[in-house]
Design an enzyme around this catalytic site. Structure first.
Site, PDB file in Angstrom:
ATOM      1  N   HIS A 185       0.818  -1.209   0.000  1.00  0.00           N
ATOM      2  CA  HIS A 185       0.000   0.000   0.000  1.00  0.00           C
ATOM      3  C   HIS A 185       0.854   1.263   0.000  1.00  0.00           C
ATOM      4  O   HIS A 185       0.338   2.372   0.143  1.00  0.00           O
ATOM      5  CB  HIS A 185      -0.908  -0.040   1.237  1.00  0.00           C
ATOM      6  CG  HIS A 185      -2.012   0.947   1.234  1.00  0.00           C
ATOM      7  ND1 HIS A 185      -2.101   1.974   2.156  1.00  0.00           N
ATOM      8  CD2 HIS A 185      -3.107   1.083   0.428  1.00  0.00           C
ATOM      9  CE1 HIS A 185      -3.183   2.687   1.933  1.00  0.00           C
ATOM     10  NE2 HIS A 185      -3.810   2.175   0.889  1.00  0.00           N
ATOM     11  N   LYS A 187       3.332   4.455  -1.008  1.00  0.00           N
ATOM     12  CA  LYS A 187       3.371   5.478  -2.054  1.00  0.00           C
ATOM     13  C   LYS A 187       4.715   6.191  -1.910  1.00  0.00           C
ATOM     14  O   LYS A 187       4.871   7.078  -1.065  1.00  0.00           O
ATOM     15  CB  LYS A 187       2.214   6.466  -1.901  1.00  0.00           C
ATOM     16  CG  LYS A 187       0.821   5.799  -2.009  1.00  0.00           C
ATOM     17  CD  LYS A 187      -0.040   6.215  -0.841  1.00  0.00           C
ATOM     18  CE  LYS A 187      -1.452   5.675  -0.898  1.00  0.00           C
ATOM     19  NZ  LYS A 187      -1.590   4.242  -0.916  1.00  0.00           N
ATOM     20  N   ASP A 192      16.504  11.232  -8.073  1.00  0.00           N
ATOM     21  CA  ASP A 192      17.948  11.483  -7.962  1.00  0.00           C
ATOM     22  C   ASP A 192      18.476  11.343  -6.531  1.00  0.00           C
ATOM     23  O   ASP A 192      19.545  11.868  -6.210  1.00  0.00           O
ATOM     24  CB  ASP A 192      18.301  12.880  -8.495  1.00  0.00           C
ATOM     25  CG  ASP A 192      18.273  12.944 -10.021  1.00  0.00           C
ATOM     26  OD1 ASP A 192      18.303  11.869 -10.648  1.00  0.00           O
ATOM     27  OD2 ASP A 192      18.206  14.058 -10.566  1.00  0.00           O
ATOM     28  N   HIS A 360      -9.408  11.249   2.130  1.00  0.00           N
ATOM     29  CA  HIS A 360      -8.470  10.130   2.061  1.00  0.00           C
ATOM     30  C   HIS A 360      -7.131  10.465   2.724  1.00  0.00           C
ATOM     31  O   HIS A 360      -6.242   9.623   2.801  1.00  0.00           O
ATOM     32  CB  HIS A 360      -8.261   9.760   0.581  1.00  0.00           C
ATOM     33  CG  HIS A 360      -7.576   8.455   0.359  1.00  0.00           C
ATOM     34  ND1 HIS A 360      -6.326   8.356  -0.227  1.00  0.00           N
ATOM     35  CD2 HIS A 360      -7.942   7.180   0.644  1.00  0.00           C
ATOM     36  CE1 HIS A 360      -5.967   7.095  -0.311  1.00  0.00           C
ATOM     37  NE2 HIS A 360      -6.924   6.350   0.213  1.00  0.00           N
ATOM     38  N   LYS A 362      -4.340  10.928   5.338  1.00  0.00           N
ATOM     39  CA  LYS A 362      -3.974  10.319   6.616  1.00  0.00           C
ATOM     40  C   LYS A 362      -3.004  11.285   7.309  1.00  0.00           C
ATOM     41  O   LYS A 362      -1.835  11.389   6.922  1.00  0.00           O
ATOM     42  CB  LYS A 362      -3.308   8.962   6.427  1.00  0.00           C
ATOM     43  CG  LYS A 362      -4.109   7.953   5.561  1.00  0.00           C
ATOM     44  CD  LYS A 362      -3.639   7.959   4.137  1.00  0.00           C
ATOM     45  CE  LYS A 362      -4.103   6.800   3.290  1.00  0.00           C
ATOM     46  NZ  LYS A 362      -5.459   6.446   3.264  1.00  0.00           N
ATOM     47  N   ASP A 367       0.190  18.816  19.213  1.00  0.00           N
ATOM     48  CA  ASP A 367       0.626  20.070  19.843  1.00  0.00           C
ATOM     49  C   ASP A 367       1.167  21.079  18.836  1.00  0.00           C
ATOM     50  O   ASP A 367       1.906  21.992  19.219  1.00  0.00           O
ATOM     51  CB  ASP A 367       1.706  19.798  20.903  1.00  0.00           C
ATOM     52  CG  ASP A 367       1.206  18.922  22.046  1.00  0.00           C
ATOM     53  OD1 ASP A 367      -0.030  18.862  22.251  1.00  0.00           O
ATOM     54  OD2 ASP A 367       2.040  18.294  22.716  1.00  0.00           O
TER      55      ASP A 367
END
Length: 442
Positions: A185, A187, A192, A360, A362, A367
């Protein structure tokens, strides 16, 4: 319960979904690959002693716990830019790929043939033609249509090196030795060895054509520069080695830190890591809070560790704000999520349901100083079944920018009150609680 109620069908279901196991050989191979890569990473992984010098005392425990997962400690001297939306994310990623001089590495769970997915593929093709080494990994389930497409074939013919993570070409073998629903899952994009992207966005348009009726999908993506790039590169290299058998250790090089940069730490989770690592990390971060926690996630099916941590934080006076989508693409997950509302609200947590599409993103801010972005949801799939990647950081500027983005989510959301939940019809509450009992396989 299933085994007793429906013994024959239940046995088959348990065989398919009851155990979290990548398969003995695959697990050993993955652990060997990771161990070899990380053992040669040296100071790229960061140093334990830097926790005391770079991290504020109240947040040291979460960085130390994160280091116990795959050996990455926080590295200082990073810069970051929060992308405004999907359009800017695509524009900046394409520009970075077009400016690449040596290599481009891309890994994604869902890669579609829409505007975003095609533009990124075309950028890889252009880079390859001018001599840049480009490697791309797509998950065998999430990107199954792309893997069979002419676009994938064009990328291969142009010279882009391609790999499939957890392929489904031998489904019966996978069923016998592992589970079909163990997925990559992550991403990860690295250009470079100097730039990396981390967040919730797949290589797909916000309109997300495969589930267009829930669109737009509201994501978050951060562009990082600095030593954190090498840690994200290590995660990519481990996935590439697992998928292809090819090691790329020589490509993981030190990155010059910025003098005014901030400390950050890459976190790689997966079914070959220690069980419970993800919820324990979230719980440790929540326990660090003194004033405020804001958390957004599309899929909220927590285990007791996270649920109790959120309630405990609220009960000790921390302002805990949770933001979920009002309309979820999974009615089952939505029902399970709502089963926890009453307990959270009674403890003093605030809950908001975002109306402007499928939220979607996350995100976690603590603080206004500590933040976490990446691919992990707060559900059992992200906790145990999926390979995930996140970046934990301490920086008031970036945490403040994400906090402001969270405020945008909240301003477009409906508050959920204790009175509202208490007045739900009994049949609805019973349904939510029944669905919650199957939370471990959602």
């Amino acid at each position: 319960m299933v085994l007793n109620v429906v013994p024959f069908a239940g046995s088959a279901v348990y065989f398919l979904f009851g155990e979290i196991d990548l398969g003995k050989k695959a697990k050993q191979a993955r652990q060997l690959v990771s161990r070899n890569i990380y053992d040669h990473a040296g100071d790229l992984k960061g140093r334990e002693e830097d926790v005391n010098t770079d991290i504020a005392r109240q947040y040291r425990s979460v960085f130390r716990y994160g280091a116990s997962i795959n050996g990455f400690y926080p590295v200082n001297g990073n810069h970051a830019a929060l992308m405004a939306d999907g359009a800017e994310t695509l524009q900046r990623m394409v520009a970075d790929i077009d400016g690449a001089q040596h290599h481009v590495h891309m890994l994604c769970y869902i890669w579609l043939e829409d505007h975003t997915g095609t533009d990124l593929a075309e950028a890889l093709i252009r880079a390859t033609k001018r001599g840049v080494t480009c490697r791309a990994v797509a998950d065998g389930l999430g990107s199954r249509k792309l893997i069979k497409s002419t676009l994938w074939r064009r990328m291969k013919e142009a010279g882009v090196e391609l790999a499939v993570a957890l392929p489904l070409d031998r489904p019966f073998h996978t069923i016998l030795t592992s589970r079909l629903d163990l997925r990559n899952h992550r991403k990860i994009t690295v250009i470079d060895g100097q730039i990396t992207y981390c967040g919730s966005r797949n290589y797909a348009d916000p309109e997300f054509l495969v589930k267009a009726r829930y669109a737009p999908w509201v994501d978050i993506m951060v562009r990082f520069e600095g030593p954190i790039v090498a840690q994200n590169q290590l995660l990519f290299v481990s996935d590439w080695a697992q998928a292809t058998g090819e090691t790329l250790d020589d490509l993981v090089q030190p990155v010059t830190p910025f003098k005014d940069g901030f400390p950050a730490q890459a976190l790689g989770f997966g079914p070959v890591e220690r069980r419970g690592a993800t919820p324990q990390l979230f719980s440790t971060a929540i326990a660090c809070a003194h004033e405020q926690i804001i958390l957004s996630t599309p899929y909220f099916v927590p285990d007791g560790t996270v649920l109790d941590a959120l309630c405990t934080a609220a009960l000790r006076g921390v302002r805990v704000t949770l933001v979920f989508p009002k309309r979820n693409d999974s009615k089952i997950v939505a029902a399970a999520s709502k089963s926890y509302y009453l307990k959270l609200l009674e403890a003093g947590c605030e809950i908001f349901e975002y109306k402007g599409g499928l939220l979607h993103a996350k995100t976690l801010t603590v603080d206004g100083r500590l933040g976490l972005v990446g691919s992990s949801n707060l559900d059992i799939r992200s906790f145990d079944l999926n390979f995930e990647n996140n970046i934990l950081f301490q920086d008031e500027t970036l945490a403040g920018e994400i906090f402001e983005r969270q405020q945008v989510y909240i301003s477009g959301a409906d508050p959920v009150t204790l009175i509202h939940v208490s007045n739900w019809p009994y049949h609805r509450r019973i349904w939510n609680n029944i669905i919650a009992t199957i939370g471990p396989i959602l």
